[in-house]
Design a protein around this motif. Sequence first.
Motif, PDB file in Angstrom:
ATOM      1  N   UNK A  19      21.328 -11.947  29.440  1.00 38.74           N
ATOM      2  CA  UNK A  19      20.578 -12.071  30.689  1.00 38.74           C
ATOM      3  C   UNK A  19      19.230 -12.774  30.475  1.00 38.74           C
ATOM      4  N   UNK A  20      18.782 -13.458  31.508  1.00 41.27           N
ATOM      5  CA  UNK A  20      17.434 -14.034  31.464  1.00 41.27           C
ATOM      6  C   UNK A  20      16.395 -12.915  31.440  1.00 41.27           C
ATOM      7  N   UNK A  21      16.603 -11.922  32.279  1.00 40.12           N
ATOM      8  CA  UNK A  21      15.651 -10.817  32.392  1.00 40.12           C
ATOM      9  C   UNK A  21      16.378  -9.483  32.300  1.00 40.12           C
ATOM     10  N   UNK A  22      15.669  -8.527  31.781  1.00 39.83           N
ATOM     11  CA  UNK A  22      16.091  -7.140  31.822  1.00 39.83           C
ATOM     12  C   UNK A  22      15.009  -6.380  32.586  1.00 39.83           C
ATOM     13  N   UNK A  23      15.414  -5.637  33.622  1.00 39.03           N
ATOM     14  CA  UNK A  23      14.468  -4.880  34.442  1.00 39.03           C
ATOM     15  C   UNK A  23      14.741  -3.385  34.314  1.00 39.03           C
ATOM     16  N   UNK A  24      13.661  -2.620  34.260  1.00 40.61           N
ATOM     17  CA  UNK A  24      13.748  -1.165  34.311  1.00 40.61           C
ATOM     18  C   UNK A  24      12.919  -0.688  35.494  1.00 40.61           C
TER      19      UNK A  24
ATOM     20  N   UNK B 125      14.303  -1.211  21.168  1.00 37.48           N
ATOM     21  CA  UNK B 125      13.838  -2.578  20.915  1.00 37.48           C
ATOM     22  C   UNK B 125      14.991  -3.573  20.873  1.00 37.48           C
ATOM     23  N   UNK B 126      16.116  -3.177  20.289  1.00 32.05           N
ATOM     24  CA  UNK B 126      17.260  -4.095  20.215  1.00 32.05           C
ATOM     25  C   UNK B 126      17.767  -4.455  21.602  1.00 32.05           C
ATOM     26  N   UNK B 127      17.698  -3.537  22.530  1.00 29.49           N
ATOM     27  CA  UNK B 127      18.111  -3.822  23.899  1.00 29.49           C
ATOM     28  C   UNK B 127      17.111  -4.762  24.570  1.00 29.49           C
ATOM     29  N   UNK B 128      15.819  -4.502  24.380  1.00 28.58           N
ATOM     30  CA  UNK B 128      14.794  -5.370  24.978  1.00 28.58           C
ATOM     31  C   UNK B 128      14.948  -6.805  24.490  1.00 28.58           C
ATOM     32  N   UNK B 129      15.357  -6.970  23.226  1.00 31.78           N
ATOM     33  CA  UNK B 129      15.501  -8.303  22.648  1.00 31.78           C
ATOM     34  C   UNK B 129      16.651  -9.089  23.259  1.00 31.78           C
TER      35      UNK B 129
ATOM     36  N   UNK C 160      26.607   0.078  24.748  1.00 34.06           N
ATOM     37  CA  UNK C 160      25.976  -0.499  25.928  1.00 34.06           C
ATOM     38  C   UNK C 160      25.036  -1.635  25.532  1.00 34.06           C
ATOM     39  N   UNK C 161      24.320  -1.461  24.433  1.00 35.02           N
ATOM     40  CA  UNK C 161      23.435  -2.534  23.972  1.00 35.02           C
ATOM     41  C   UNK C 161      24.254  -3.793  23.689  1.00 35.02           C
ATOM     42  N   UNK C 162      25.393  -3.628  23.035  1.00 33.43           N
ATOM     43  CA  UNK C 162      26.265  -4.771  22.743  1.00 33.43           C
ATOM     44  C   UNK C 162      26.761  -5.421  24.032  1.00 33.43           C
ATOM     45  N   UNK C 163      27.085  -4.608  25.031  1.00 32.24           N
ATOM     46  CA  UNK C 163      27.574  -5.149  26.308  1.00 32.24           C
ATOM     47  C   UNK C 163      26.492  -5.959  27.000  1.00 32.24           C
ATOM     48  N   UNK C 164      25.265  -5.454  27.003  1.00 26.63           N
ATOM     49  CA  UNK C 164      24.165  -6.184  27.632  1.00 26.63           C
ATOM     50  C   UNK C 164      23.872  -7.465  26.860  1.00 26.63           C
ATOM     51  N   UNK C 165      23.857  -7.393  25.540  1.00 24.20           N
ATOM     52  CA  UNK C 165      23.581  -8.586  24.730  1.00 24.20           C
ATOM     53  C   UNK C 165      24.621  -9.672  24.980  1.00 24.20           C
ATOM     54  N   UNK C 166      25.869  -9.262  25.178  1.00 24.43           N
ATOM     55  CA  UNK C 166      26.929 -10.242  25.436  1.00 24.43           C
ATOM     56  C   UNK C 166      26.728 -10.968  26.763  1.00 24.43           C
ATOM     57  N   UNK C 167      26.078 -10.317  27.711  1.00 22.72           N
ATOM     58  CA  UNK C 167      25.802 -10.954  29.005  1.00 22.72           C
ATOM     59  C   UNK C 167      24.693 -11.990  28.899  1.00 22.72           C
TER      60      UNK C 167
ATOM     61  N   UNK D 282      18.916 -17.410  37.975  1.00 22.36           N
ATOM     62  CA  UNK D 282      18.319 -16.350  37.163  1.00 22.36           C
ATOM     63  C   UNK D 282      19.267 -15.159  37.113  1.00 22.36           C
ATOM     64  N   UNK D 283      19.621 -14.756  35.904  1.00 24.71           N
ATOM     65  CA  UNK D 283      20.502 -13.614  35.699  1.00 24.71           C
ATOM     66  C   UNK D 283      19.704 -12.426  35.194  1.00 24.71           C
ATOM     67  N   UNK D 284      20.148 -11.217  35.541  1.00 24.68           N
ATOM     68  CA  UNK D 284      19.418 -10.028  35.127  1.00 24.68           C
ATOM     69  C   UNK D 284      20.355  -8.844  34.968  1.00 24.68           C
ATOM     70  N   UNK D 285      19.987  -7.962  34.050  1.00 21.51           N
ATOM     71  CA  UNK D 285      20.593  -6.644  33.934  1.00 21.51           C
ATOM     72  C   UNK D 285      19.532  -5.646  34.363  1.00 21.51           C
TER      73      UNK D 285
END
Length: 309
Positions: free
Chosen positions: A76-81, A90-94, A67-74, A1-4
């Motif tokens: 991730x299975x999950x994004x946690x805040x 919303x684009x980041x959550x997606x 930063x959104x582009x960097x996260x999307x490139x990774x 499981x990967x996460x940002x």
Amino acid sequence: MNAVVFAYHNVGVRCLKTLLARGVQVQLVVTHPDSPTETLWFDRVADVAAEAGIPVVYVDDAVDAALIDRVAALSPDFLFSFYFRRMLPARLLAAAKTAALNMHGSLLPKYRGRVPVNWAVLHGETETGATLHLMEAKPDAGDIVAQQAVPILPDDTAKEVFDKLTVAAEIALWNVLPQLMRGEVPRRRNDLSVGSYFGGRKPEDGRIDWNQSAQSVYNLIRAVAPPYPGAFFDHLGRRFIVARARIASPSLRARIADKSTVGLHIAEGQLLARTGDGGALHIIELWDADQPGIPLNDLQISELATQQS
């Protein structure tokens, strides 16, 4: 499981450590730079990430497109805040393949919005907790994934409740992670129609009105007690912070039963405050706002009470 992970404050520290303890592969941590104007009484997420060898990005304002582009490139299975101080677009959550989850400091749907612990103490709640929920464009509105309650004792300050909530967040996340790591996201409706929403608080909101009831004034003192800015009153051009207080015992209250004016009074060496409902508070620690952290001595307190009477 990967996460940002987007995280800050003690909740961010404990929840990041919980992910790592469960074996989650954290690809990136996004946190806030320390503010020179803020009292830093909490731990730093960046230190935990650095020790674990995780790349760190600092964000002060809104999350930008890069930063959104960097996260999307990774991917991730999950994004946690975890107590991150900015809404995530919303684009980041997606970018999360399975789910984007936020840890909120209340038992949702109650106390959506800002500084939920302080609001809960201010309103005299006897319970609060931590809620892991799905993130949506609307704040704290997504389905509930996990919750953990904690009690609020009658004399708890917001800092003491926040410390309990930090543990509650850790427990809630720890318990649900095995399901999340299997790709299962338990969820139940976050019914906003039976909840509540509160905005942020300003230092001026800590002004004491002695005409209120003793319990209302005491709840305010507890809700903003140090390390928060503190409940205060002004007298003869000076500002004073009530750092610690208690509802006066019947025997103490009887010592100022003959006093009709609200505000401070000295009775047998004790500093008491008469309130609008005829109740009284025992002021245990009082600061001059120009010298925070240094309690006034007996002579200073006596002079203050005499001037106010």
